[in-house]
Structure formats: C-alpha cells, structure tokens
Design an enzyme around this catalytic site. Structure first.
Site, PDB file in Angstrom:
ATOM      1  N   MET A   1      -4.730  -4.155  -0.158  1.00 53.19           N
ATOM      2  CA  MET A   1      -3.626  -4.532   0.721  1.00 53.19           C
ATOM      3  C   MET A   1      -3.797  -3.842   2.071  1.00 53.19           C
ATOM      4  O   MET A   1      -4.811  -4.022   2.720  1.00 53.19           O
ATOM      5  CB  MET A   1      -2.283  -4.180   0.072  1.00 53.19           C
ATOM      6  N   CYS A   2      -2.821  -3.034   2.476  1.00 51.58           N
ATOM      7  CA  CYS A   2      -2.719  -2.421   3.805  1.00 51.58           C
ATOM      8  C   CYS A   2      -2.336  -3.487   4.833  1.00 51.58           C
ATOM      9  O   CYS A   2      -2.656  -4.669   4.690  1.00 51.58           O
ATOM     10  CB  CYS A   2      -3.992  -1.729   4.262  1.00 51.58           C
ATOM     11  N   GLY A   3      -1.637  -3.076   5.849  1.00 47.15           N
ATOM     12  CA  GLY A   3      -1.262  -3.967   6.938  1.00 47.15           C
ATOM     13  C   GLY A   3      -1.673  -3.373   8.263  1.00 47.15           C
ATOM     14  O   GLY A   3      -1.473  -2.175   8.510  1.00 47.15           O
TER      15      GLY A   3
ATOM     16  N   ARG B   1       3.012  -4.279   2.525  1.00 44.83           N
ATOM     17  CA  ARG B   1       1.583  -4.326   2.229  1.00 44.83           C
ATOM     18  C   ARG B   1       1.036  -2.945   1.858  1.00 44.83           C
ATOM     19  O   ARG B   1      -0.159  -2.815   1.565  1.00 44.83           O
ATOM     20  CB  ARG B   1       0.806  -4.890   3.426  1.00 44.83           C
TER      21      ARG B   1
END
Length: 307
Positions: free
Chosen positions: A1-3, A32
């Site tokens: 994920m991560c944003g 995220r």
C-alpha cells in the site's frame, strides 16, 4: 500500500495555499497506511527563510535552545531552531553543507531528515491527519510539496523509516511499493562509501539517485538508471527545489495518477487525493506509463520516454 502525493504550483497566486492543498491531498490517502507520515515543503518563508540554508533533525537528544547555542557558536553566525513535532528545523545564513556538517559533528547520532535551501522536511510516527495538525501544515506556503503516508513492510515503524527520504541537497523521494534487490544495491553503495540511516528499501533508492545526481546526471538519467538497476514494483516521486519527477516500474503495478493545469501539476496514488484541487475539472488527467519519466521544472514542463 502506502500513499504518495505531490504538488508543483505554477501560479504564484496559489503559493499561500500550498499547505492547505497538500494537507488535503495527504490526509485523503491516510487509509493506504497510517503508521507514519512525512512531508517536504519548498518555499515556506517561516520554515525555510529566504537567504538561509535549512537542516531538519529528527528527535535530537538536546533542547532547541542547546542546539541553537551550540551550532551558533560553532558557525559564528546565528542558527534558528523551530520545533515541529519531533523535528527540529534549523536555519542559518550559511552554506547548507556547512550547516549540515556542523549539525552532524555536534550530534553524530541524530537522524537528518533533509537539508538544502528553501526545503523543510517533517516526518514522524502517527497518522497524517494527526501529524499535519501538529505541524500546522495547512498554514504552510511555497511552490512545491511532497507527502507520504506509510504502511510499513520493509523496516520498523520509526521516524527513521518514514518518508520522504531527503538524502541529497534540496532532494527528496517518496515511494509506493518495494524493491526486491535493495540489499544487494545497499552493499554496493556502502562499499563505495555511502552511509545509511535505516534499513528501509526506499532509502537505498534515494541514495542511489542522490549519488547519480551528484555525479552529474539529470533527474531523467538518474531515474532511467533506477529502472535498469532496481527490481520490484514501485511508483517514485523525486523532487528538488526546482523540479518534480515521477516514474513507475515496467509493469506499472502500483497505482498513480497525474493531473496538470496551467496553474499546477499534481500526482497521487489515487484520484480522490486530487479531487479538491482548484480547477481539477478542467485538468488533463492521465495514468503515467510504465518506465516513462514525467518531469517538470519551475521554468518548463517536460516528458521524456526512457530508452
């Protein structure tokens, strides 16, 4: 994920609203990954005063007053210290490398969050909503900002593992994805004398790019080298005080969207982070192509397909 999010403002009329717009983008990406977050802001006159160099220190083991007094005495010029959450923002009328060297000499074990001219890097553990409120991000000004909200997969949840990674002068990188061969590249860079602050795979890419830029490559060449050297799935945003660039891996596994108007250029992991930007209904919007570097500067707008 991560944003990841980034905003490059072309219109000076929007500069007073950079922090407000960037905060909205970053906080929209919170689901995220919300274990840590960070931002890089270019051009805020309070955080990085004109004519001054800046250094961000994360969790120094000293009071702001001690840091200011110690470094002012070392440099022979006043050093101001602003505290934003766990970050100390140092500024002085000195070359950024000189200010950085003085800070590292006085506090050799402290994490350097970033350094340069016109640059403030803030990062810490917690949700971007909470951190943005503590930083007062909505009140920040400037011409460019980058943000990241993290779901940890490659290293511990600490400020050292938070993005952005800002390891070269005026430079920073945020990353969504993972590199499968980062350990090998880390060993090669260490053998060449490059030091690391964390076990995060993103730091390896950030130091790789900084090394290429220091050797004279431009950002397109440096990111081309990333695509030829690193294995894995990734979307990267790399910036300095005058440029803003995006690249994805060969199969474009990690999501990304770019929007462009006469007033701004923005990118994010998802469109919803861009939906509140002024004039977005008239923007050119697209998904970046695999292994294509999209780069903009404060003077020009460019796209360069990788060979």
């Amino acid at each position: 994920m991560c944003g990841i999010v980034g905003l490059h403002l072309r219109s000076p009329e929007l500069h007073p609203h950079l922090g407000e717009l960037l905060a909205g983008m970053l906080c929209e990406m919170q689901d995220r990954g919300a274990d840590s977050a960070g931002i890089a802001v270019y051009g805020d006159p309070t955080w990085s005063p004109p004519g001054h160099s800046t250094v961000s220190l994360v969790e120094p083991d000293a009071s702001p007053e001690e840091v200011a007094a110690t470094l002012s005495a070392t440099l022979g010029t006043p050093v101001a210290v602003l505290v934003r959450d766990v970050t100390y923002l140092l500024s002085a009328e000195a070359d950024p490398e000189v200010l950085l060297a003085a800070a590292r000499s006085a506090y050799p074990h402290v994490l350097v969050g970033g350094f340069g001219v016109d640059l403030a890097v803030l990062k810490g553990v917690g949700t971007p909503t909470d951190l943005a409120a503590r930083w007062g991000l909505a009140g920040a000004q400037g011409w460019q900002g980058v943000g990241h909200t993290r779901m940890a997969t490659e290293s511990a949840v600490t400020p050292a593992g938070a993005h952005p990674y800002a390891v070269g002068p005026d430079q920073c990188m945020v990353h969504n994805g993972s590199f499968s061969n980062h350990a090998t590249i880390r060993r090669e860079l260490r053998a060449a004398g490059v030091a690391f602050d964390s076990e995060n795979d993103t730091e390896v890419a950030a130091r790789f790019v900084a090394d290429r830029l220091a050797a004279g490559a431009d950002v397109e060449e440096a990111l081309t080298d990333v695509t030829r050297t690193f294995d894995g799935f990734y979307t990267l945003l790399v910036s300095n005080r005058d440029s803003f660039a995006v690249v994805r891996d060969a199969i474009a596994c990690k999501p990304a969207v770019i929007a462009e108007t006469d007033a701004w250029v923005a990118m994010a992991s998802e469109y919803r982070a861009l939906a509140h930007l002024p004039g977005v209904e008239n923007a050119r919007i697209w998904e970046p192509e695999p292994e294509t570097v999209y780069a903009w500067t404060r003077e020009t707008t460019r796209e360069a397909a990788l060979a």
